[in-house]
Design a protein around this motif. Structure first.
Motif, PDB file in Angstrom:
ATOM      1  N   LEU A  89       3.528  -4.500  -3.827  1.00 52.97           N
ATOM      2  CA  LEU A  89       3.369  -3.082  -3.502  1.00 52.97           C
ATOM      3  C   LEU A  89       4.467  -2.582  -2.567  1.00 52.97           C
ATOM      4  O   LEU A  89       4.842  -3.252  -1.609  1.00 52.97           O
ATOM      5  N   HIS A  90       4.916  -1.360  -2.846  1.00 49.86           N
ATOM      6  CA  HIS A  90       5.789  -0.637  -1.922  1.00 49.86           C
ATOM      7  C   HIS A  90       4.988   0.331  -1.058  1.00 49.86           C
ATOM      8  O   HIS A  90       5.465   0.772  -0.012  1.00 49.86           O
ATOM      9  N   GLY A  91       3.774   0.677  -1.525  1.00 48.27           N
ATOM     10  CA  GLY A  91       2.990   1.602  -0.730  1.00 48.27           C
ATOM     11  C   GLY A  91       1.572   1.766  -1.218  1.00 48.27           C
ATOM     12  O   GLY A  91       1.214   1.344  -2.326  1.00 48.27           O
ATOM     13  N   VAL A  92       0.777   2.391  -0.355  1.00 49.29           N
ATOM     14  CA  VAL A  92      -0.625   2.682  -0.630  1.00 49.29           C
ATOM     15  C   VAL A  92      -0.885   4.133  -0.257  1.00 49.29           C
ATOM     16  O   VAL A  92      -0.413   4.611   0.791  1.00 49.29           O
ATOM     17  N   VAL A  93      -1.629   4.837  -1.105  1.00 47.79           N
ATOM     18  CA  VAL A  93      -2.096   6.192  -0.780  1.00 47.79           C
ATOM     19  C   VAL A  93      -3.615   6.190  -0.912  1.00 47.79           C
ATOM     20  O   VAL A  93      -4.147   6.031  -2.007  1.00 47.79           O
ATOM     21  N   HIS A  94      -4.298   6.353   0.221  1.00 46.85           N
ATOM     22  CA  HIS A  94      -5.765   6.305   0.222  1.00 46.85           C
ATOM     23  C   HIS A  94      -6.306   7.733   0.198  1.00 46.85           C
ATOM     24  O   HIS A  94      -6.399   8.403   1.229  1.00 46.85           O
ATOM     25  N   CYS A  95      -6.647   8.184  -1.012  1.00 43.81           N
ATOM     26  CA  CYS A  95      -7.191   9.533  -1.200  1.00 43.81           C
ATOM     27  C   CYS A  95      -8.706   9.536  -1.316  1.00 43.81           C
ATOM     28  O   CYS A  95      -9.328  10.588  -1.158  1.00 43.81           O
ATOM     29  N   LEU A 126      -6.958  -1.702   3.507  1.00 45.83           N
ATOM     30  CA  LEU A 126      -5.769  -1.523   2.670  1.00 45.83           C
ATOM     31  C   LEU A 126      -4.499  -1.719   3.489  1.00 45.83           C
ATOM     32  O   LEU A 126      -3.532  -2.333   3.031  1.00 45.83           O
ATOM     33  N   GLY A 127      -4.485  -1.182   4.717  1.00 50.14           N
ATOM     34  CA  GLY A 127      -3.337  -1.388   5.586  1.00 50.14           C
ATOM     35  C   GLY A 127      -3.154  -2.846   5.958  1.00 50.14           C
ATOM     36  O   GLY A 127      -2.025  -3.361   6.012  1.00 50.14           O
ATOM     37  N   LYS A 128      -4.268  -3.528   6.213  1.00 46.03           N
ATOM     38  CA  LYS A 128      -4.211  -4.952   6.547  1.00 46.03           C
ATOM     39  C   LYS A 128      -3.606  -5.762   5.403  1.00 46.03           C
ATOM     40  O   LYS A 128      -2.776  -6.653   5.624  1.00 46.03           O
ATOM     41  N   THR A 129      -4.001  -5.452   4.167  1.00 42.73           N
ATOM     42  CA  THR A 129      -3.466  -6.215   3.034  1.00 42.73           C
ATOM     43  C   THR A 129      -1.959  -6.007   2.885  1.00 42.73           C
ATOM     44  O   THR A 129      -1.248  -6.920   2.461  1.00 42.73           O
ATOM     45  N   MET A 130      -1.466  -4.813   3.253  1.00 43.07           N
ATOM     46  CA  MET A 130      -0.029  -4.543   3.140  1.00 43.07           C
ATOM     47  C   MET A 130       0.791  -5.389   4.102  1.00 43.07           C
ATOM     48  O   MET A 130       2.012  -5.512   3.952  1.00 43.07           O
ATOM     49  N   SER A 131       0.155  -5.956   5.121  1.00 39.22           N
ATOM     50  CA  SER A 131       0.887  -6.795   6.067  1.00 39.22           C
ATOM     51  C   SER A 131       1.178  -8.183   5.493  1.00 39.22           C
ATOM     52  O   SER A 131       1.948  -8.942   6.083  1.00 39.22           O
ATOM     53  N   ARG A 133       2.778 -11.035   3.140  1.00 42.56           N
ATOM     54  CA  ARG A 133       4.022 -11.269   2.410  1.00 42.56           C
ATOM     55  C   ARG A 133       3.783 -11.342   0.898  1.00 42.56           C
ATOM     56  O   ARG A 133       4.684 -11.062   0.102  1.00 42.56           O
ATOM     57  N   LYS A 134       2.567 -11.737   0.515  1.00 41.76           N
ATOM     58  CA  LYS A 134       2.257 -11.831  -0.912  1.00 41.76           C
ATOM     59  C   LYS A 134       2.027 -10.467  -1.547  1.00 41.76           C
ATOM     60  O   LYS A 134       2.083 -10.323  -2.766  1.00 41.76           O
ATOM     61  N   VAL A 135       1.770  -9.459  -0.711  1.00 40.26           N
ATOM     62  CA  VAL A 135       1.436  -8.125  -1.212  1.00 40.26           C
ATOM     63  C   VAL A 135       2.611  -7.164  -1.089  1.00 40.26           C
ATOM     64  O   VAL A 135       2.942  -6.436  -2.037  1.00 40.26           O
ATOM     65  N   TYR A 136       3.242  -7.131   0.073  1.00 40.95           N
ATOM     66  CA  TYR A 136       4.286  -6.144   0.353  1.00 40.95           C
ATOM     67  C   TYR A 136       5.594  -6.528  -0.321  1.00 40.95           C
ATOM     68  O   TYR A 136       6.050  -7.672  -0.221  1.00 40.95           O
ATOM     69  N   ALA A 137       6.216  -5.565  -0.981  1.00 42.24           N
ATOM     70  CA  ALA A 137       7.464  -5.810  -1.703  1.00 42.24           C
ATOM     71  C   ALA A 137       8.636  -6.077  -0.773  1.00 42.24           C
ATOM     72  O   ALA A 137       9.682  -6.563  -1.215  1.00 42.24           O
ATOM     73  N   GLY A 138       8.515  -5.724   0.500  1.00 38.39           N
ATOM     74  CA  GLY A 138       9.554  -6.046   1.468  1.00 38.39           C
ATOM     75  C   GLY A 138      10.545  -4.949   1.764  1.00 38.39           C
ATOM     76  O   GLY A 138      11.453  -5.120   2.591  1.00 38.39           O
ATOM     77  N   GLU A 139      10.373  -3.783   1.128  1.00 40.95           N
ATOM     78  CA  GLU A 139      11.258  -2.652   1.399  1.00 40.95           C
ATOM     79  C   GLU A 139      10.562  -1.356   0.991  1.00 40.95           C
ATOM     80  O   GLU A 139       9.623  -1.357   0.222  1.00 40.95           O
ATOM     81  N   HIS A 140      11.042  -0.247   1.565  1.00 42.25           N
ATOM     82  CA  HIS A 140      10.521   1.095   1.254  1.00 42.25           C
ATOM     83  C   HIS A 140       9.018   1.189   1.488  1.00 42.25           C
ATOM     84  O   HIS A 140       8.311   1.889   0.765  1.00 42.25           O
ATOM     85  N   LEU A 179       3.030  -2.336  12.045  1.00 42.20           N
ATOM     86  CA  LEU A 179       3.724  -2.563  10.778  1.00 42.20           C
ATOM     87  C   LEU A 179       5.184  -2.102  10.792  1.00 42.20           C
ATOM     88  O   LEU A 179       5.936  -2.419   9.868  1.00 42.20           O
ATOM     89  N   ALA A 180       5.592  -1.381  11.842  1.00 43.21           N
ATOM     90  CA  ALA A 180       6.980  -0.916  11.909  1.00 43.21           C
ATOM     91  C   ALA A 180       8.000  -2.053  11.834  1.00 43.21           C
ATOM     92  O   ALA A 180       9.020  -1.916  11.138  1.00 43.21           O
ATOM     93  N   PRO A 181       7.775  -3.199  12.505  1.00 47.16           N
ATOM     94  CA  PRO A 181       8.759  -4.285  12.381  1.00 47.16           C
ATOM     95  C   PRO A 181       8.909  -4.819  10.957  1.00 47.16           C
ATOM     96  O   PRO A 181       9.939  -5.411  10.624  1.00 47.16           O
ATOM     97  N   ARG A 182       7.903  -4.593  10.117  1.00 47.29           N
ATOM     98  CA  ARG A 182       7.984  -5.011   8.709  1.00 47.29           C
ATOM     99  C   ARG A 182       8.658  -3.951   7.849  1.00 47.29           C
ATOM    100  O   ARG A 182       8.849  -4.148   6.648  1.00 47.29           O
ATOM    101  N   GLY A 183       8.977  -2.800   8.443  1.00 50.99           N
ATOM    102  CA  GLY A 183       9.579  -1.713   7.676  1.00 50.99           C
ATOM    103  C   GLY A 183       8.565  -0.905   6.893  1.00 50.99           C
ATOM    104  O   GLY A 183       8.911  -0.238   5.915  1.00 50.99           O
ATOM    105  N   ILE A 184       7.293  -0.934   7.330  1.00 48.92           N
ATOM    106  CA  ILE A 184       6.229  -0.175   6.663  1.00 48.92           C
ATOM    107  C   ILE A 184       5.843   1.008   7.541  1.00 48.92           C
ATOM    108  O   ILE A 184       5.452   0.832   8.699  1.00 48.92           O
ATOM    109  N   ARG A 185       5.956   2.194   7.007  1.00 55.74           N
ATOM    110  CA  ARG A 185       5.575   3.410   7.733  1.00 55.74           C
ATOM    111  C   ARG A 185       4.119   3.749   7.428  1.00 55.74           C
ATOM    112  O   ARG A 185       3.644   3.526   6.313  1.00 55.74           O
ATOM    113  N   VAL A 186       3.415   4.303   8.412  1.00 57.11           N
ATOM    114  CA  VAL A 186       2.004   4.656   8.249  1.00 57.11           C
ATOM    115  C   VAL A 186       1.795   6.075   8.759  1.00 57.11           C
ATOM    116  O   VAL A 186       2.074   6.372   9.921  1.00 57.11           O
ATOM    117  N   ASN A 187       1.315   6.944   7.899  1.00 56.85           N
ATOM    118  CA  ASN A 187       1.095   8.343   8.260  1.00 56.85           C
ATOM    119  C   ASN A 187      -0.194   8.869   7.635  1.00 56.85           C
ATOM    120  O   ASN A 187      -0.683   8.317   6.649  1.00 56.85           O
TER     121      ASN A 187
END
Length: 257
Positions: A89-95, A126-131, A133-140, A179-187
């Motif tokens: 994953l590059h990102g998650v949108v929780h609607c 969902l945010g926890k899973t993005m942390s 290495r098996k889930v996060y694509a590592g960029e963007h 998550l900022a050190p991993r390059g993941i933004r959260v808003n």
């Protein structure tokens, strides 16, 4: 002549979108797909997911996953299935979310806990899973939670809903720092009243005068799902590269009054 760069281009990126069968989630899924993203779409409404998948045929891969997001332990396996089917994953949108108008005198523990589970605890998981290495694509990396102006302004009968959204905003700020050190933004995005099936169901309880009074609270009138989807795309793409830990208000002027 070089082709102009499109900073909203999401080609090659994989996003998980919850609540994707209708309303803001559906509009978000459609827009991200049009911008080139691969999608894992999640909802409890299996028929709605199938309809969205059918609408998006012909572009990038779209994988539907029927899930009850109030079942928090089930979210980590869900994300694992999304990654297995569509790549990291590059990102998650929780609607996805529950909105209920319940006066405090009739509010029940199981009711507010269900609201809090879907609106806030599912977002945290969902945010926890993005942390991982098996889930996060590592960029963007970009996580966007749909909050509400009700997390900042009071409203009669919205106690549990307001609680869940205020907690979501605070949680997202702290998560953004981790998550900022991993390059993941959260808003978060805080909409006002948006013309979704949920609002239409609520609107059936209003007479014409009440509906006009609520709409008049928004100097620009009621919003449309596409208005929120546009904001999501801005935060999900490289246009939001230097934005994290924020709550973007998209409310037609509701909070300005």
């Amino acid at each position: 002549m070089n082709t102009p760069l499109n900073p909203l281009d999401l080609s090659g990126r994989h996003f998980l979108v919850t609540g994707a069968s209708s309303g803001i989630g559906r509009s978000t899924a459609i827009l991200l797909h049009r911008l080139g993203a691969r999608l894992s779409i999640v909802d409890l409404d299996e028929a709605g997911l199938s309809a969205v998948q059918a609408e998006l045929r012909g572009g990038g891969q779209v994988e539907p996953h029927r899930t009850d997001l109030s079942d928090i332990p089930a979210i980590e396996p869900l994300v694992g299935r999304c990654v297995a089917a569509n790549g990291p994953l590059h990102g998650v949108v929780h609607c996805a979310g529950i909105q209920a108008i319940v006066p405090v005198r009739t509010l029940q523990v199981e009711g507010w806990r269900k609201i809090f589970a879907v609106n806030t605890e599912a977002a945290l998981m969902l945010g926890k899973t993005m942390s991982s290495r098996k889930v996060y694509a590592g960029e963007h990396g970009s996580i966007v939670f749909i909050s509400s102006v009700m997390g900042m302004a009071g409203s009669i009968g919205a106690i549990a809903y307001s609680m869940s959204k205020a907690a979501l905003d605070g949680m997202a700020r702290s998560l953004s720092l981790e998550l900022a050190p991993r390059g993941i933004r959260v808003n978060c995005i805080a909409p006002g009243f948006v013309q979704t099936p949920l609002l239409e169901r609520t609107g059936k309880l209003w007479d014409e005068g009440q509906r006009k009074a609520v709409e008049d609270l928004h100097p620009l009138g009621f919003g449309k799902p596409e208005d929120i989807a546009n904001a999501v795309a801005f935060l999900a793409a490289d246009t939001g590269r230097w934005i994290t830990g924020s709550v973007m208000v998209v409310d037609g002027g509701y909070l300005a009054r």
